[in-house]
Design an enzyme around this catalytic site. Structure first.
Site, PDB file in Angstrom:
ATOM      1  N   TYR A   1       4.236   4.207   2.026  1.00  0.00           N
ATOM      2  CA  TYR A   1       5.003   2.999   1.704  1.00  0.00           C
ATOM      3  C   TYR A   1       4.951   2.732   0.199  1.00  0.00           C
ATOM      4  O   TYR A   1       5.985   2.570  -0.465  1.00  0.00           O
ATOM      5  CB  TYR A   1       4.469   1.803   2.480  1.00  0.00           C
ATOM      6  CG  TYR A   1       4.928   0.480   1.914  1.00  0.00           C
ATOM      7  CD1 TYR A   1       6.278   0.132   1.935  1.00  0.00           C
ATOM      8  CD2 TYR A   1       4.021  -0.414   1.341  1.00  0.00           C
ATOM      9  CE1 TYR A   1       6.711  -1.078   1.392  1.00  0.00           C
ATOM     10  CE2 TYR A   1       4.439  -1.621   0.813  1.00  0.00           C
ATOM     11  CZ  TYR A   1       5.784  -1.942   0.831  1.00  0.00           C
ATOM     12  OH  TYR A   1       6.210  -3.133   0.288  1.00  0.00           O
TER      13      TYR A   1
ATOM     14  N   THR B   1       6.366  -3.859  -4.963  1.00  0.00           N
ATOM     15  CA  THR B   1       5.140  -4.293  -4.292  1.00  0.00           C
ATOM     16  C   THR B   1       3.913  -3.986  -5.132  1.00  0.00           C
ATOM     17  O   THR B   1       3.898  -3.008  -5.895  1.00  0.00           O
ATOM     18  CB  THR B   1       4.997  -3.583  -2.928  1.00  0.00           C
ATOM     19  OG1 THR B   1       3.727  -3.889  -2.361  1.00  0.00           O
ATOM     20  CG2 THR B   1       5.103  -2.072  -3.079  1.00  0.00           C
TER      21      THR B   1
END
Length: 333
Positions: free
Chosen positions: A145, A120
């Site tokens: 995250y 990501t």
């Protein structure tokens, strides 16, 4: 000797995973879906070969690789909601990091040494003042995250240095859109992404859409993001896998690669495009900025061009929103 085109797609029933299974099939691969269906959808499985199981179930995972003669792995399985990760960090570290240890151990036991990892742009954190985000920037995520994705990347790099693992980490920007034939699309619960939230508002499923911050140093005062069509993301995974399979070197290697367009769109542009595509009016409410939201996050996709021969081809904002709207309204009318 012919290449082994049997691919274990971990998390293959999810949003990006299901699109990638379709793209792999079109490219002549034989995808096997491995999923626990905690967030994936059974009607989004497009392979005849499905194994239901946890990544932590080492025996089941190893058996799946052996039974299906797997030659490579594409790894999507992860928790992705950044806000939840702040509240439950251990859940994210167990699911995203510890489970990947199990996957890598199973791969080593089965002699599988090619991996494409779903990473990501969150690993970059808040570096909006650097311009286009490129892979040479420091990794400095700002939430658990992003930290878990960065931890897995570090683990892949270390494992590649110590063994013959060949891994590519694809750093996504804002995945969006849906399959052009409406076979699969975005269905998160809860939904936190801008485009589906705007379209749910256009469809009357929500009373309003909230814009967080209209005083950013951008042309219209709202945040800018790099939106990439999920079909282009799926094509990127195929290109990465082809790249990994094309090398016969014994040494391990790890490469992070951005998947984005290099073009940013503002929140206001997304809303206006949604109004035009759907031909619906809906209520927009302005609110204060959210803490930690950078003014602009846009990729430098040049490494993907150079290394994978990949470019985004379906990612105009109008095309993204049209495909997402058609998927949302599939079977209606």
């Amino acid at each position: 000797m012919p290449l082994n085109r049997n691919v274990l797609v971990v998390g293959g029933a999810g949003y990006i995973g299901s699109h990638t299974v379709l793209a792999l099939q079109e490219a002549g691969f034989n995808p096997v879906v491995y999923d626990n269906f905690s967030s994936g959808h059974r009607d989004a499985v497009f392979s005849d070969h499905v194994v239901e199981g946890e990544l932590s179930d080492h025996a089941r995972l190893s058996r799946a690789m052996t039974d299906h003669q797997i030659g490579s792995v594409v790894h999507f399985a992860a928790l992705i909601e950044a806000g939840q990760s702040v509240i439950e960090p251990l859940l994210f570290y167990r699911n995203n990091v510890a489970s990947t240890v199990s996957l890598l151990e199973a791969m080593q036991a089965a002699g599988v040494d090619r991996l494409v990892f779903s990473s990501t742009a969150a690993v970059y954190g808040n570096q909006a003042d650097t311009g286009l985000l490129h892979e040479g920037l420091p990794v400095q995520p700002i939430n658990p995250y992003g930290q878990t994705k960065a931890a897995v990347e570090a683990m892949l790099k270390d494992t590649a240095a110590a063994s013959g693992l060949k891994a590519i980490a694809l750093r996504y920007f804002n995945a969006s859109g849906a399959d052009a034939r409406a076979r699969t699309g975005e269905r998160h619960d809860p939904e936190t992404h801008l485009i589906p939230l705007v379209l749910q508002t256009a469809a009357g499923e929500r009373d309003q859409i909230t814009v967080f911050g209209t005083d950013y140093p951008t042309e219209d005062g709202t945040c800018i993001r790099d939106y990439i069509h999920v079909t282009d993301l799926a094509r990127g995974h195929v290109a990465a896998l082809e790249k990994l399979l094309s090398t016969d070197e014994e040494a391990g290697a790890f490469t992070p690669i951005n998947l984005g367009t290099g073009q940013g769109y503002s929140v206001s542009q997304v809303i206006e495009t949604a109004r035009r595509v759907t031909n619906r009016s809906f209520t927009v409410v302005e609110s204060d900025r959210r803490p930690g939201d950078p003014s602009a996050l846009v990729s430098d996709p040049s490494r993907a061009h150079a290394v994978l021969g990949w470019r985004a081809e379906h990612s105009s904002l109008e095309n993204i929103i049209t495909d997402a709207w058609n998927f949302m309204n599939r079977g209606i009318g």
